[in-house]
Structures are given as C-alpha cells and as structure tokens.
Design a protein around this motif. Structure first.
Motif, PDB file in Angstrom:
ATOM      1  N   LYS A 409      -1.388   0.272 106.066  1.00 25.87           N
ATOM      2  CA  LYS A 409      -1.198  -0.280 107.373  1.00 25.87           C
ATOM      3  C   LYS A 409      -1.693  -1.864 107.235  1.00 25.87           C
ATOM      4  CE  LYS A 409      -1.809   0.220 112.227  1.00 25.87           C
ATOM      5  NZ  LYS A 409      -2.193   1.116 113.293  1.00 25.87           N
ATOM      6  N   LYS A 412       0.736  -3.829 105.498  1.00 26.83           N
ATOM      7  CA  LYS A 412       1.967  -4.381 106.607  1.00 26.83           C
ATOM      8  C   LYS A 412       1.137  -5.338 107.745  1.00 26.83           C
ATOM      9  CE  LYS A 412       4.303   0.067 106.493  1.00 26.83           C
ATOM     10  NZ  LYS A 412       4.893   1.317 107.295  1.00 26.83           N
ATOM     11  N   LEU A 413       0.312  -5.185 107.947  1.00 27.06           N
ATOM     12  CA  LEU A 413      -0.332  -6.157 109.011  1.00 27.06           C
ATOM     13  C   LEU A 413      -0.587  -7.624 108.147  1.00 27.06           C
ATOM     14  CD1 LEU A 413      -2.986  -4.369 110.871  1.00 27.06           C
ATOM     15  CD2 LEU A 413      -0.765  -4.965 111.767  1.00 27.06           C
ATOM     16  N   GLN A 416       2.685  -9.191 108.373  1.00 27.71           N
ATOM     17  CA  GLN A 416       3.040  -9.656 109.441  1.00 27.71           C
ATOM     18  C   GLN A 416       2.242 -10.817 109.805  1.00 27.71           C
ATOM     19  OE1 GLN A 416       5.363  -8.768 111.337  1.00 27.71           O
ATOM     20  NE2 GLN A 416       5.904  -6.607 111.004  1.00 27.71           N
ATOM     21  N   GLU A 443       7.395 -10.152 117.364  1.00 31.08           N
ATOM     22  CA  GLU A 443       7.419  -9.090 116.622  1.00 31.08           C
ATOM     23  C   GLU A 443       6.000  -8.967 115.856  1.00 31.08           C
ATOM     24  OE1 GLU A 443       9.688  -5.674 113.447  1.00 31.08           O
ATOM     25  OE2 GLU A 443      10.684  -7.737 114.281  1.00 31.08           O
ATOM     26  N   ALA A 444       6.011 -10.081 114.837  1.00 31.94           N
ATOM     27  CA  ALA A 444       4.767 -10.273 114.245  1.00 31.94           C
ATOM     28  C   ALA A 444       3.575 -10.361 114.881  1.00 31.94           C
ATOM     29  CB  ALA A 444       4.959 -11.426 113.302  1.00 31.94           C
ATOM     30  N   SER A 447       2.843  -6.580 116.448  1.00 32.73           N
ATOM     31  CA  SER A 447       2.388  -5.781 115.525  1.00 32.73           C
ATOM     32  C   SER A 447       0.561  -6.053 115.211  1.00 32.73           C
ATOM     33  CB  SER A 447       3.003  -6.219 114.279  1.00 32.73           C
ATOM     34  OG  SER A 447       4.164  -5.664 114.343  1.00 32.73           O
ATOM     35  N   GLN A 450      -1.269  -5.051 118.638  1.00 31.96           N
ATOM     36  CA  GLN A 450      -1.016  -3.451 118.946  1.00 31.96           C
ATOM     37  C   GLN A 450      -1.943  -2.828 117.778  1.00 31.96           C
ATOM     38  OE1 GLN A 450       3.099  -2.390 119.135  1.00 31.96           O
ATOM     39  NE2 GLN A 450       2.857  -2.484 121.375  1.00 31.96           N
ATOM     40  N   ALA A 451      -2.245  -3.474 116.704  1.00 33.10           N
ATOM     41  CA  ALA A 451      -3.167  -2.845 115.826  1.00 33.10           C
ATOM     42  C   ALA A 451      -4.687  -2.985 116.322  1.00 33.10           C
ATOM     43  CB  ALA A 451      -3.003  -3.795 114.361  1.00 33.10           C
ATOM     44  N   TYR A 591       8.249  -0.424 121.328  1.00 37.51           N
ATOM     45  CA  TYR A 591       7.245  -0.430 120.317  1.00 37.51           C
ATOM     46  C   TYR A 591       6.251   0.562 120.736  1.00 37.51           C
ATOM     47  CZ  TYR A 591       8.447  -4.603 118.101  1.00 37.51           C
ATOM     48  OH  TYR A 591       9.019  -5.714 117.184  1.00 37.51           O
TER      49      TYR A 591
END
Length: 591
Positions: A409, A412-413, A416, A443-444, A447, A450-451, A591
C-alpha cells in the motif's frame, strides 16, 4: 403689374445664382451650419448684406407710377422709389443666423437703401431692420428645437416680411396717397417674388447641405464598416496573415487600385496592382514609407517618382501613405495606391485618414488585450502552481506510518503522490487540460486522503461518456472536492458523501460537486466566491480564486453558483461553454 413681376423675377434670379455659387463654397457652408461665434456671425452678416446691397443696385426704379428700366441704380430722384428683393437677403440671413445676424444685415441693408434716397428711403430702412430682427427670432425658435428652417417656412416669412415693408411704406412715406398708390402697384409682385425667391434660395442651400451630410454619413458608414470587418485582424497585431486579410477588405471596400500595409522594415501585405513586385516579406518599404515612419505624418504624392518604387514598369502613379501608431510610436504604414492621380481626391484622403486613426486605435487595443491576457495567464498559472504544504506534510506522514505495516500500500501511495505532483507541475504550465487528466489528478488526491482517513469518505462520480477529452482548467474539480472534505463535515458525522457530476447541458458542460455536510450560513453564502473571505480554514479565498479563474477564462457565464441548506449539504456548480452537445450514459465510480 405682370410686367413688373417678370422684371423682378429676373432680379431675384441673380440672387439665387449667387446663393448657388456660395453654397458650393466650403467656408460658407461651415459658417452656415455653425453660425455660433463672432467670426461666424460676421461672415454671415457680410454675405447676406452683400446680397441685399446687390438687390438695391439691381432694383427697378418707379417714378410717377411708371417703370424705369434701369440696369443699375446708384441714386434715385427724391420722388422715386425702388422695387427690389432686398428683404430676401435680410430675411434669409435672420432665419439662418438668428437675431444678431438678422439685425446686422437689416442695419447695413437699410443704411445702404437710405443712402440711395427716394420717397420710401426711410420706410425701407426701418422695414429692413424690423425684418432682420423678426426673421432672426423665427430662426432661433427652430434652432432651439434642433430643427432647420424649411423652404416653406422661409417662403411664408418672405411674404410676411415683404407685407411688413408695404405697411411701413404706407405709414412713413409721404404723401400718404402716393404711398398707397405705390403699394397697390408694387405690393403684390414684391410679396410673390420675395416669397418665391426665399423658397428657392433656402431649397438650394438645404439641398447642397443635405447632399454633403449624406456623403459624410456614407463615408462614415464605410469607415466604420471597414473598421468592423478588419477589427479581428488588427487586434492580432501587425503580421503577414492578419495584414493580408485586412488589406483585402480595405481594397474591396475603398475601390483603390492597390492597398499595402507595412511594418517599419518590410511590406507585410500588398493587394491589387503592382503585386508582382511589391512582395510581402521579400520587399523592403519604399523611401516614401520611410519618410512617413520617420515623421509620423500623412504624405500624399501624385507621381511614380515620388512613390520611389524601383520597379521600372510599376503602374501605380499616386499614393497616400498614413502612419499606423501604437502607444504614440509609428509601428507601420497603411498605403492606398492609385493608377490615375485624379483618383487621389479629397474624399479618398479623408477616408484614408479616418481609417488610419481607427486602425491605430485597434492596434493599441489589441496590444492592451494581449498584455491583459498575458497578465491573466500569469495570475492563473501562479494559482495553479500553489501546493498546500499541509497536504504534502500529511501525505508524507501517512506514507511513513504505513511503511512498517503495509509495504504494498505504501508503494501504491508513493505512486499516487508522484502522479499528484506530476499533474500539478504539468497543470501549472497549461491553462486547460483534458477532463481525463483532471480525473486522474483527483483520483491521486483522493487515494492519499482516504489513506489518512480510512472509511470516512464516500466519493461518487457521475461522468457523462464522451466528455473525457473536453478541456477544463486544471485542478478545478480537485479544489472543489478538497474544499468539501476539509470544511463540509463536522467531526462526528458518520456518513460523509461527496458527489462529482459532469454532464452536457444546453450551451455547455455543467459540473457539480455536492456534499451532505452541515451546509453554509445564509449570510456567508452570498459572499462566497465573489469576494475574498480569509478565515482560519482559508476556504473563502480558495473559492474566490477559483471563481476568478473561471470568469477570466470563460466570462461571467462560467461563474460559480452555490446552493446550500443547513444540515442538508452544499452544491457548487459552474458551466463551461461548449459548442457541441454530447450524449451518453453516466458511468459511476465509487471509492
């Protein structure tokens, strides 16, 4: 009586001919149309006094009820009188120039008539003064109502003033019986002739003035029509493309043999005769153009040698060259060419001068608009380049915390985050980007947010298919969503939902960002987006900057619209003008 009337018609013809000649003189017309001021009044007094004096000299002497056919009268017998058209000049002068001119003409004409002598000398002198004053007040009555005295009014005034003169003869001439007999003999012919002469005289003047006004109106219409059609091109500045389009329009609408537009060094456009050697970008400006650029003055020439064209068979024989200025500097020239020097007349000169003034104004406006656009672009790019430092620190802190617990994760972050900053850098260089890139940027951002707050926010997208390639200002949706996440929801609210909607509507594309948060107070709602409202959170300034970007790019029709209800949420929308309508079904992302 008929014989006398015919003879008087011959005399009035002389006055009418003089009036026709004078009406074609520019100086006379100028003072005729604008008689205000001492100089104008003095000119009119002199002219119409001359008419009356000539009428005295060309009058018909009457002695013992007999007509003496004199050619010119310089003095008459004390028992004689004169039948003339003196009152015509006095009356017309008053109608045109007002009481001051009428009185002036009446005094001079009366003094001259009195100097000739005769039994009616005093009555004619007094009647001249009265006719001038009365006619002057009639003319002032019409001028105050911004109307011209018509030929019909002039005829009625002429009849009335001549009738007044007959009354004065009966009252002042002696003996009374001879005065009455004289009026019976000359009264009707003089009344009819002076009324007819006034009608003809004013008709000639009005006809010439009306034609001149119509010619000026047509010329003004032509100038403005040319200016209107060339406006889009001159607003682009002096370049070959814009100047060629403008030169074509000028050539077609002015009827000149050739039109050329230059900058300070070379010919930018040449249309018409001589195009084989007056070649844009490859031909230097002529010596005549250099003189105009150096002096900043209009120059007119009527020979090929004065044009200073080096081509031996150039057909152009005359030209008027006008400076094109911007910010008080000569940046180029407009040249109208003629094959025949006779084509370069006064009308063509005035037309060219009017065009040069308007074109110079258009060039200045174009430069001002360019500077304004560059400034607006710089302001927008500066706003786009701003990055919220708190968002950066929070994103790094979140990624740092996940390094030990969820490496995948974290990876991925980080990706992003790189997408977010790459989009930010690219957007800072562009005024408009495709909607698809804006959605990737959003979207980036989501992300990363929301993390930080897992499960707190639900984001719904309703994007109409086929709109992915339309261009919008960068970061605009991201800023509205960020504004909703930061300020719309109280801390204890469990379900925090934001909806992004993009769909085509009549005349454009409607974009909405709505939430189900606490809403906005009515007092603040009317001000948001319209004026900066700095606060601890800073939301008022963000919406104001966003609104400035939209209206700066698309006008007031793209301004932000905010609706809100307490505890029911807020909706922020705007519409971007869009020429083509696209239809499609919504695709929903969650999302």
């Amino acid at each position: 009586m008929i014989h006398l009337m015919i003879m008087m018609l011959e005399r009035v013809g002389i006055i009418v001919i003089l009036g026709f000649i004078l009406a074609h003189m520019k100086v006379f017309r100028q003072h005729l149309q604008h008689p205000e001021g001492y100089k104008g009044n003095a000119v009119l007094i002199c002219i119409f006094s001359l008419f009356s004096i000539i009428s005295n000299y060309t009058g018909i002497e009457i002695r013992d009820h007999k007509i003496l056919n004199n050619d010119w009268i310089f003095a008459i017998d004390p028992s004689s009188s004169i039948a003339n058209t003196r009152i015509l000049g006095v009356e017309i002068g008053g109608l045109i120039g007002g009481p001051f001119v009428g009185a002036g003409v009446g005094i001079l004409a009366g003094i001259h008539r009195f100097s000739l002598g005769g039994s009616t000398a005093l009555s004619c002198a007094v009647s001249s003064l009265l006719a001038g004053v009365i006619s002057g007040y009639i003319g002032r009555f019409f001028r105050k109502r911004h109307q011209m005295v018509t030929p019909r009014v002039a005829a009625l005034a002429g009849i009335s003033m001549e009738a007044l003169q007959m009354v004065m003869i009966i009252m002042l001439a002696a003996p009374r019986s001879d005065a009455v007999a004289l009026v019976q003999m000359i009264g009707i012919p003089m009344v009819i002739v002076n009324g007819t002469g006034s009608f003809i005289f004013l008709s000639i003047i009005q006809s010439i003035i009306r034609k001149e006004e119509q010619a000026k109106a047509m010329q003004t219409h032509k100038v403005f029509s040319i200016a209107d059609q060339t406006l889009p091109f001159f607003r682009q500045g002096l370049n070959e493309t814009s100047c060629k389009s403008a030169a074509l329009i000028i050539h077609q609408m002015t009827g000149t043999d050739a039109v050329s537009i230059t900058d300070r060094e070379t010919i930018l456009a040449h249309v018409g005769e001589g195009a084989d050697h007056h070649i844009p970008s490859r031909s230097l400006i002529t010596g005549l153009s250099k003189k105009v650029i150096k002096t900043g003055k209009v120059m007119k020439v009527k020979s090929r040698d004065e044009i200073e064209c080096t081509h031996h068979s150039c057909p152009l024989q005359a030209a008027i060259v006008l400076p094109l200025t911007s910010n008080r500097k000569t940046i180029g020239t407009l040249k109208l060419y003629f094959k025949n020097p006779a084509g370069l007349n006064r009308v063509a000169e005035e037309l060219a001068e009017g065009l040069a003034m308007l074109f110079s104004t258009q060039l200045e406006l174009g430069e001002a608009e360019l500077q304004k656009k560059l400034l607006k672009d710089a302001e927008i790019k500066a706003l786009q380049a701003q990055v919220n430092p708190h968002f950066l620190f929070n994103a790094i802190h979140t990624i740092s915390a996940l390094c030990r617990t969820d490496a995948e994760k974290t990876r991925k972050l980080l990706l992003q985050l790189s997408v977010y900053f790459r989009s930010n850098l690219q957007g800072a260089r562009q005024l408009l980007i495709p909607l698809s890139k804006e959605l990737n940027h959003l979207e980036a951002y989501l992300s990363l947010e929301q993390a930080r707050f897992p499960g707190k926010y639900t984001i719904d997208f309703h994007i109409e298919e086929g709109l992915e390639h339309m261009e919008i200002p960068p970061f605009i949706l991201q800023m509205l969503v960020e504004n909703a996440l930061r300020h719309a929801f109280p801390k204890k609210q469990k379900t925090c939902r934001v909806t992004v909607c993009v769909r085509s509507e009549h005349g454009g594309v409607l974009m909405k960002v709505s939430d189900n948060g606490r809403g906005i107070e009515p007092g603040m709602l009317d001000q948001l987006g319209k004026t900066p409202l700095p606060s601890k959170e800073g939301n008022g300034t963000a919406l104001y900057n966003l609104n400035q970007r939209l209206t700066g790019l698309f006008g007031q029709q793209a301004a932000l619209k905010l609706t809100s209800e307490s505890d029911s949420g807020t909706e922020v929308s705007f519409k971007i003008p869009f020429k083509s309508q696209r239809e499609g079904e919504d695709r929903c992302l969650r999302y």
